[in-house]
Design a protein around this motif. Structure first.
Motif, short mmCIF file in Angstrom:
data_model
loop_
_atom_site.label_atom_id
_atom_site.label_comp_id
_atom_site.label_asym_id
_atom_site.label_seq_id
_atom_site.Cartn_x
_atom_site.Cartn_y
_atom_site.Cartn_z
N THR A 97 25.60 79.30 83.53
CA THR A 97 26.59 79.83 82.58
C THR A 97 28.01 79.47 83.00
OG1 THR A 97 25.15 81.69 82.00
CG2 THR A 97 27.49 81.93 81.51
N ALA A 98 28.32 79.60 84.28
CA ALA A 98 29.67 79.26 84.76
C ALA A 98 29.98 77.79 84.51
CB ALA A 98 29.79 79.59 86.24
N SER A 99 29.00 76.91 84.77
CA SER A 99 29.22 75.48 84.55
C SER A 99 29.39 75.16 83.07
CB SER A 99 28.04 74.68 85.12
OG SER A 99 27.99 74.78 86.53
N LEU A 100 28.58 75.79 82.21
CA LEU A 100 28.68 75.52 80.78
C LEU A 100 29.94 76.12 80.19
CD1 LEU A 100 25.00 75.86 79.50
CD2 LEU A 100 26.36 73.78 79.79
N ARG A 101 30.37 77.27 80.68
CA ARG A 101 31.63 77.85 80.21
C ARG A 101 32.81 76.93 80.55
NH1 ARG A 101 32.88 82.95 78.81
NH2 ARG A 101 34.67 83.01 80.22
N GLN A 102 32.76 76.35 81.76
CA GLN A 102 33.83 75.43 82.16
C GLN A 102 33.81 74.19 81.27
OE1 GLN A 102 33.65 74.22 86.25
NE2 GLN A 102 35.46 72.94 86.13
N LEU A 103 32.61 73.67 81.00
CA LEU A 103 32.49 72.49 80.14
C LEU A 103 32.91 72.82 78.71
CD1 LEU A 103 31.61 69.58 79.65
CD2 LEU A 103 29.27 70.42 79.29
N ALA A 104 32.48 73.97 78.20
CA ALA A 104 32.85 74.36 76.84
C ALA A 104 34.36 74.48 76.69
CB ALA A 104 32.17 75.68 76.46
N SER A 105 35.01 75.04 77.70
CA SER A 105 36.47 75.16 77.68
C SER A 105 37.12 73.78 77.67
CB SER A 105 36.93 75.98 78.89
OG SER A 105 38.34 76.07 78.92
N HIS A 106 36.59 72.87 78.49
CA HIS A 106 37.12 71.51 78.56
C HIS A 106 36.98 70.81 77.20
CE1 HIS A 106 37.82 67.42 80.07
NE2 HIS A 106 36.74 67.09 79.40
N ILE A 107 35.82 70.91 76.60
CA ILE A 107 35.59 70.26 75.30
C ILE A 107 36.48 70.89 74.24
CG2 ILE A 107 33.88 69.84 73.49
CD1 ILE A 107 31.73 69.80 75.67
N ALA A 108 36.61 72.22 74.27
CA ALA A 108 37.44 72.90 73.28
C ALA A 108 38.90 72.45 73.37
CB ALA A 108 37.35 74.42 73.49
N PHE A 109 39.42 72.31 74.60
CA PHE A 109 40.79 71.82 74.76
C PHE A 109 40.92 70.39 74.23
CE2 PHE A 109 41.44 74.98 78.36
CZ PHE A 109 42.28 75.79 77.62
N ALA A 110 39.93 69.54 74.52
CA ALA A 110 39.97 68.16 74.04
C ALA A 110 39.96 68.12 72.51
CB ALA A 110 38.79 67.37 74.61
N LEU A 111 39.15 68.97 71.91
CA LEU A 111 39.09 69.02 70.45
C LEU A 111 40.38 69.58 69.87
CD1 LEU A 111 35.41 70.22 69.96
CD2 LEU A 111 36.38 68.09 69.09
N TRP A 112 40.95 70.61 70.50
CA TRP A 112 42.21 71.18 70.01
C TRP A 112 43.30 70.10 70.03
CZ3 TRP A 112 47.31 72.10 70.73
CH2 TRP A 112 47.91 73.18 70.06
N ASP A 113 43.35 69.31 71.10
CA ASP A 113 44.36 68.25 71.20
C ASP A 113 44.14 67.18 70.14
OD1 ASP A 113 45.46 69.57 73.36
OD2 ASP A 113 44.45 68.33 74.87
N ALA A 114 42.86 66.80 69.92
CA ALA A 114 42.56 65.77 68.92
C ALA A 114 42.88 66.27 67.51
CB ALA A 114 41.09 65.36 69.03
N ILE A 115 42.56 67.53 67.24
CA ILE A 115 42.85 68.12 65.94
C ILE A 115 44.36 68.18 65.70
CG2 ILE A 115 42.83 70.33 64.69
CD1 ILE A 115 40.01 70.77 65.94
N SER A 116 45.10 68.57 66.73
CA SER A 116 46.56 68.65 66.61
C SER A 116 47.15 67.28 66.29
CB SER A 116 47.16 69.20 67.90
OG SER A 116 46.74 70.52 68.14
N ALA A 117 46.62 66.24 66.92
CA ALA A 117 47.13 64.89 66.68
C ALA A 117 46.76 64.38 65.29
CB ALA A 117 46.59 63.94 67.74
N GLU A 118 45.57 64.78 64.81
CA GLU A 118 45.07 64.25 63.54
C GLU A 118 45.51 65.08 62.34
OE1 GLU A 118 42.88 61.65 61.04
OE2 GLU A 118 43.40 61.48 63.18
N PHE A 119 45.48 66.40 62.46
CA PHE A 119 45.73 67.27 61.31
C PHE A 119 46.94 68.19 61.48
CE2 PHE A 119 41.04 66.78 61.69
CZ PHE A 119 40.82 66.00 60.57
N GLY A 120 47.54 68.20 62.66
CA GLY A 120 48.59 69.16 62.97
C GLY A 120 48.01 70.32 63.75
#
Length: 313
Positions: A126-149
């Motif tokens: 769970t700890a490893s997947l939570r860390q990975l989920a957080s990493h992916i979420a940040f990457a998606l937030w950054d990509a969304i911000s660049a693409e859609f605002g």
């Protein structure tokens, strides 16, 4: 943790297909599958001891067949889903930070398994997947911000004490051929399973079977992804087709901080959205609230105000 930081999300694939495939830390997928298999290898009576009490929306929920077995054993059983919906699977939910849902009036107990060794293994995955989920979420937030605002809520809503549930699932042959199509309430969900069966509806309304290659995890966008992109990337409508096979899955949801304000007329905060849906989906909690026994800081919705209508084709 050896995450491939140069791996970037492809938003076009996410829009078209409704999912992403993301690389895992070496061996993590195997550890996740073994942990959930060993959890369900425990006697049913031991798992039934994890059925929640009071106003806790977490814990163990047996399938209908297991509920019948527990009744025959005169063991502890939860309020049945009979007459509400068919589940056809067993699930064990817990929060790494139970206090994250406290503002709602609900109480989330920490994970506590009788087998200390198994608890350590589940907690480690769970700890490893939570860390990975957080990493992916940040990457998606950054990509969304660049693409859609930038989304209507800050990047920091994905960090700290988020309302992020971990779920261990089991589908047994003969209980349910195909699950109800649905969306998830959170920002994303990470899914690792030992058998195929996950199906995702793409933008053409076609269902496709989704099976992660070895060493990878499936990433599904949830309701908050739809809000973050103003519908440009909708929440993934998905279901499971069992095909007569025993199937286990380890799922890590990535939610937002409870007080994250949402730009939607039917909701105030993410925590209210999530906890409202948890109450709506649990007959014992819904009944307690209707009877005035469960005081909440908000009014649970009658239906998901942001979820995509999940037709079954």
């Amino acid at each position: 943790m050896n995450i491939r930081h140069k791996y970037l999300p492809n938003l076009s694939d996410l829009q078209e297909n409704g999912f992403l495939v993301w690389p895992l830390k070496s061996g993590l997928g195997r550890l996740a599958v073994e942990a959930v298999q060993d959890f369900y290898d425990q006697p049913l009576a031991d798992r039934a001891a994890l059925v929640p009490d009071g106003f806790d929306p977490m814990g163990y929920t047996p399938s209908e067949a297991e509920t019948d077995d527990l009744l025959a054993m005169r063991s502890k059983v939860p309020a049945s889903f009979t007459g509400q919906r068919r589940r056809g699977y067993a699930s064990f939910d817990f929060l790494a930070t139970p206090a994250s849902i406290a503002p709602s009036g609900l109480v989330g107990s920490p994970m506590s398994l009788g087998d200390v060794g198994l608890q350590r293994r589940v907690a480690g995955v769970t700890a490893s997947l939570r860390q990975l989920a957080s990493h992916i979420a940040f990457a998606l937030w950054d990509a969304i911000s660049a693409e859609f605002g930038a989304p209507g809520w800050p990047r920091s809503a994905l960090s700290g004490q988020t309302c992020s549930i971990t779920r261990l699932l089991r589908y047994r042959p003969g209980e349910l051929e195909i699950s109800k199509a649905h969306t998830d309430y959170e920002f994303i969900a990470l899914i690792i399973s030992d058998e195929p069966g996950l199906e995702v509806r793409n933008h053409r309304d076609d269902w496709s079977s989704v099976d992660a290659p070895s060493g990878c995890v499936i990433v599904l966008p949830g309701d908050m992804m739809g809000l973050a992109t103003d519908g440009a990337i909708g929440a993934s409508v998905h279901r499971v087709r069992c095909n007569g096979r025993l199937r286990h899955a380890f799922i890590q949801f990535q939610g937002l901080a409870y007080q994250t304000a949402l730009d939607h007329p039917a909701m105030t905060t993410f925590g209210n959205h999530l906890c409202g849906m948890l109450v709506r989906g649990a007959p014992r909690l819904a009944a307690a609230h209707a009877a005035g026994l469960l005081p909440l800081s908000f009014q649970p919705p009658l239906h998901n105000p942001v979820g995509v209508k999940a037709h079954v084709f």
